[in-house]
Design a protein around this motif. Structure first.
Motif, PDB file in Angstrom:
ATOM      1  N   GLN A  17     -79.998 -21.647  -2.865  1.00  0.00           N
ATOM      2  CA  GLN A  17     -81.134 -20.727  -2.909  1.00  0.00           C
ATOM      3  C   GLN A  17     -82.397 -21.459  -3.356  1.00  0.00           C
ATOM      4  O   GLN A  17     -83.461 -21.302  -2.743  1.00  0.00           O
ATOM      5  N   LEU A  51     -82.684 -15.936   4.124  1.00  0.00           N
ATOM      6  CA  LEU A  51     -81.811 -14.766   4.039  1.00  0.00           C
ATOM      7  C   LEU A  51     -80.536 -15.123   3.302  1.00  0.00           C
ATOM      8  O   LEU A  51     -80.205 -16.305   3.134  1.00  0.00           O
ATOM      9  N   LYS A  52     -79.809 -14.096   2.919  1.00  0.00           N
ATOM     10  CA  LYS A  52     -78.535 -14.300   2.227  1.00  0.00           C
ATOM     11  C   LYS A  52     -77.611 -15.190   3.065  1.00  0.00           C
ATOM     12  O   LYS A  52     -76.948 -16.078   2.529  1.00  0.00           O
ATOM     13  N   GLU A  53     -77.599 -14.963   4.371  1.00  0.00           N
ATOM     14  CA  GLU A  53     -76.737 -15.745   5.257  1.00  0.00           C
ATOM     15  C   GLU A  53     -77.117 -17.225   5.241  1.00  0.00           C
ATOM     16  O   GLU A  53     -76.245 -18.100   5.291  1.00  0.00           O
ATOM     17  N   ASP A  54     -78.407 -17.504   5.169  1.00  0.00           N
ATOM     18  CA  ASP A  54     -78.876 -18.892   5.110  1.00  0.00           C
ATOM     19  C   ASP A  54     -78.402 -19.567   3.822  1.00  0.00           C
ATOM     20  O   ASP A  54     -77.977 -20.723   3.830  1.00  0.00           O
ATOM     21  N   VAL A  56     -75.817 -18.692   1.885  1.00  0.00           N
ATOM     22  CA  VAL A  56     -74.356 -18.864   1.904  1.00  0.00           C
ATOM     23  C   VAL A  56     -73.981 -20.031   2.806  1.00  0.00           C
ATOM     24  O   VAL A  56     -73.121 -20.854   2.455  1.00  0.00           O
ATOM     25  N   PHE A  57     -74.620 -20.138   3.962  1.00  0.00           N
ATOM     26  CA  PHE A  57     -74.322 -21.232   4.889  1.00  0.00           C
ATOM     27  C   PHE A  57     -74.582 -22.581   4.228  1.00  0.00           C
ATOM     28  O   PHE A  57     -73.752 -23.490   4.303  1.00  0.00           O
ATOM     29  N   GLU A  60     -72.034 -23.353   1.554  1.00  0.00           N
ATOM     30  CA  GLU A  60     -70.763 -23.795   2.154  1.00  0.00           C
ATOM     31  C   GLU A  60     -70.862 -25.242   2.634  1.00  0.00           C
ATOM     32  O   GLU A  60     -69.899 -26.005   2.499  1.00  0.00           O
TER      33      GLU A  60
END
Length: 69
Positions: A17, A51-54, A56-57, A60
């Motif tokens: 983040q 975004l949240k998806e970014d 998390v990606f 990972e």
């Protein structure tokens, strides 16, 4: 001190983040320095806040890198 898996995941999420936000704000600052008003507005509108998806990606990807031997 040993960290729990939860603490490690939380650190990775925070790291991802922070990195994505720093990149966003750096690009925003660059866009604000554009002299031409139309180009400046277009550059600013083109920016996407992470975004949240970014997040998390990226977390990972960081975990995958750390897990490599």
């Amino acid at each position: 001190m040993t960290k729990t898996p939860f603490e490690i995941r939380m650190e990775l999420l925070n790291m991802a983040q922070n990195q994505l936000q720093a990149e966003y704000y750096a690009r925003l600052e660059q866009a604000r320095e554009i002299q031409n008003a139309e180009w400046r507005e277009a550059a600013i509108k083109e920016l996407k806040y992470p975004l949240k998806e970014d997040i998390v990606f990226l977390a990972e990807e960081l975990k995958s890198f750390i897990d490599k031997k």
